[in-house]
Design a protein around this motif. Structure first.
Motif, PDB file in Angstrom:
ATOM      1  N   ILE A   1       0.834  -1.202   0.000  1.00 33.20           N
ATOM      2  CA  ILE A   1       0.000   0.000   0.000  1.00 33.20           C
ATOM      3  C   ILE A   1       0.869   1.253   0.000  1.00 33.20           C
ATOM      4  O   ILE A   1       0.662   2.186  -0.788  1.00 33.20           O
ATOM      5  CB  ILE A   1      -0.931   0.001   1.225  1.00 33.20           C
ATOM      6  N   ALA A   2       1.861   1.293   0.892  1.00 34.84           N
ATOM      7  CA  ALA A   2       2.663   2.507   1.068  1.00 34.84           C
ATOM      8  C   ALA A   2       3.580   2.763  -0.121  1.00 34.84           C
ATOM      9  O   ALA A   2       3.653   3.891  -0.627  1.00 34.84           O
ATOM     10  CB  ALA A   2       3.478   2.396   2.350  1.00 34.84           C
ATOM     11  N   ALA A   3       4.291   1.739  -0.564  1.00 35.28           N
ATOM     12  CA  ALA A   3       5.193   1.925  -1.695  1.00 35.28           C
ATOM     13  C   ALA A   3       4.411   2.238  -2.968  1.00 35.28           C
ATOM     14  O   ALA A   3       4.814   3.086  -3.773  1.00 35.28           O
ATOM     15  CB  ALA A   3       6.067   0.681  -1.886  1.00 35.28           C
ATOM     16  N   GLY A   4       3.266   1.562  -3.139  1.00 37.13           N
ATOM     17  CA  GLY A   4       2.434   1.857  -4.296  1.00 37.13           C
ATOM     18  C   GLY A   4       1.861   3.257  -4.235  1.00 37.13           C
ATOM     19  O   GLY A   4       1.700   3.921  -5.268  1.00 37.13           O
ATOM     20  N   GLY A   5       1.571   3.737  -3.016  1.00 35.42           N
ATOM     21  CA  GLY A   5       1.099   5.104  -2.860  1.00 35.42           C
ATOM     22  C   GLY A   5       2.154   6.123  -3.233  1.00 35.42           C
ATOM     23  O   GLY A   5       1.859   7.156  -3.855  1.00 35.42           O
ATOM     24  N   GLU A   6       3.407   5.857  -2.860  1.00 40.02           N
ATOM     25  CA  GLU A   6       4.496   6.747  -3.258  1.00 40.02           C
ATOM     26  C   GLU A   6       4.639   6.773  -4.775  1.00 40.02           C
ATOM     27  O   GLU A   6       4.908   7.817  -5.366  1.00 40.02           O
ATOM     28  CB  GLU A   6       5.805   6.289  -2.599  1.00 40.02           C
ATOM     29  N   TYR A   7       4.481   5.617  -5.386  1.00 40.72           N
ATOM     30  CA  TYR A   7       4.567   5.530  -6.844  1.00 40.72           C
ATOM     31  C   TYR A   7       3.487   6.396  -7.493  1.00 40.72           C
ATOM     32  O   TYR A   7       3.756   7.151  -8.445  1.00 40.72           O
ATOM     33  CB  TYR A   7       4.404   4.063  -7.256  1.00 40.72           C
ATOM     34  N   LEU A   8       2.240   6.311  -6.968  1.00 39.02           N
ATOM     35  CA  LEU A   8       1.156   7.132  -7.508  1.00 39.02           C
ATOM     36  C   LEU A   8       1.398   8.616  -7.270  1.00 39.02           C
ATOM     37  O   LEU A   8       1.158   9.452  -8.149  1.00 39.02           O
ATOM     38  CB  LEU A   8      -0.170   6.712  -6.866  1.00 39.02           C
ATOM     39  N   ASN A   9       1.870   8.950  -6.078  1.00 43.91           N
ATOM     40  CA  ASN A   9       2.131  10.347  -5.751  1.00 43.91           C
ATOM     41  C   ASN A   9       3.177  10.951  -6.680  1.00 43.91           C
ATOM     42  O   ASN A   9       3.046  12.099  -7.137  1.00 43.91           O
ATOM     43  CB  ASN A   9       2.581  10.452  -4.296  1.00 43.91           C
TER      44      ASN A   9
END
Length: 396
Positions: free
Chosen positions: A284-292
């Motif tokens: 969730i967190a790493a994928g969120g950074e990718y989206l951001n």
């Protein structure tokens, strides 16, 4: 001290959040039981969700960044999938505007469709006769089966399908090996989760807003055999019944997602968000950074919910639809009765940042104002007291 494996805890004698703090009471005498005595059928799960969008290329870029796999792509359709074997997660068809069409549920047995058709006066059709599904079938998307088309009391088209061969599984995004307490599983190794999209595993749930909450709730329980995990009610208005329900499929003793469908009373009839399971918190967190890093807008997160207990992170796609990454959700079997709790913004999460106005849909807009006026004038379950109660819940 050497690492030791900690066995799973038997929770049968443990008071959980569902039984205690967050859902303090079950139903009072005469309140909604949360299930139908004699449903027409019992659907097994959500199959996929159907959307229309004018720009499939843009939709595909976001889908890949969010972590979907592409099951099939034609000039008119985009089918998205997760890594788990089974049905796709979503189909996006080319249309003039961006809109949510409706959910598709999966029947447990082929005979369920005949029973459903007889009870509702509908037809059982080959999916090749349903617009858009033939192309997906030709591209090896599960769709070579039968379908019954229905309309729920909110006006959403609802399909129930019995599909052919499932999509095969794809490689998984592996969970990180964690050290915790005295359980030391990772030695002489570092943690470096890759900065990449969260790999979607499957479609988890759909949330809808409706002006006819009670009628819609009973329809899903009576027609599709779903059961309620948790009810929410407005402060000071419990005697008027619930205004939100988290609803799961009934697969007997098999524990399933806390909710496959959630609905709440509101001034509009529409899509709120859909949720897609990923591996774990790091995903969730790493994928969120990718989206951001790619300029997408986070709506709310990261946190952990109360009803359902999921770790969550909410994002907006380029067409303003809200999608959720989630992991570690509750699983309930059929014998667990509904919990009841007051509706409040503070009750949405155990931890995490405060819920945003974007997530709550609290930012005023001309369209939202029109919905409120239409709801207060129409033949539905919205009235000034309900509206005031919803406003208080959004600020509590």
């Amino acid at each position: 001290m050497s690492g030791t494996h900690v066995n799973a805890v038997d929770v049968t004698d443990v008071r959980t959040a569902h039984q205690d703090l967050h859902s303090e009471q079950g139903a009072l005498r005469g309140e909604h039981p949360g299930r139908s005595r004699n449903p027409v059928i019992k659907v097994a799960d959500l199959a996929w969700l159907e959307f229309e969008k004018p720009d499939l290329d843009r939709a595909e870029v976001f889908a890949r960044d969010f972590g979907f796999g592409i099951a099939a792509r034609t000039e008119r359709e985009l089918w998205l999938r997760g890594t788990f074997a089974g049905t796709p997660c979503m189909v996006i068809r080319k249309g003039r505007t961006s809109s949510f069409i409706g959910p598709v549920f999966r029947a447990a047995e082929r005979a369920d469709l005949d029973r459903l058709a007889r009870a509702t006066g509908s037809d059982v059709r080959d999916t090749r006769d349903v617009p858009g599904v033939r192309g997906a079938r030709d591209a090896d998307i599960p769709g070579g089966g039968k379908v019954v088309d229905l309309l729920d009391p909110s006006g959403f088209p609802v399909r129930v399908v019995h599909c052919g061969e499932p999509l095969p599984a794809l490689p998984e995004q592996q969970p990180l090996l964690l050290n915790s307490g005295t359980d030391h599983r990772r030695r002489n190794l570092t943690q470096r989760p890759p900065r990449e999209p969260s790999r979607i595993q499957r479609l988890g749930h759909l949330v809808l807003e409706t002006r006819v909450f009670s009628r819609a709730l009973d329809w899903y329980l009576d027609t599709l055999g779903m059961i309620v995990s948790d009810f929410l009610f407005l402060g000071g208005q419990r005697d008027r019944g619930p205004t939100m329900a988290f609803i799961r499929c009934d697969q007997g003793s098999l524990a399933v997602d806390h909710h496959t469908l959630a609905m709440h009373l509101g001034p509009g009839n529409g899509y709120v968000h859909s949720a897609y399971q990923v591996t774990d918190l790091d995903s969730i967190a790493a994928g969120g950074e990718y989206l951001n890093e790619r300029g997408y807008k986070r709506s709310w997160g990261i946190g952990r919910h109360i009803q359902g207990s999921q770790l969550f992170d909410y994002w907006r796609d380029p067409d303003r639809f809200m999608l959720e990454h989630f992991a570690d959700g509750d699983l309930f079997s059929c014998d667990l009765e509904p919990g009841w709790a007051p509706m409040s913004t503070s009750g949405l999460a155990q931890w995490g940042p405060p819920a945003t106005r974007d997530f709550l849909g609290a930012s005023p807009s001309p369209a939202r104002v029109r919905e409120v006026f239409q709801a207060l004038r129409g033949d539905n379950e919205m009235d000034p007291a309900r509206l005031l109660g919803l406003l208080k819940a959004a600020n509590s």
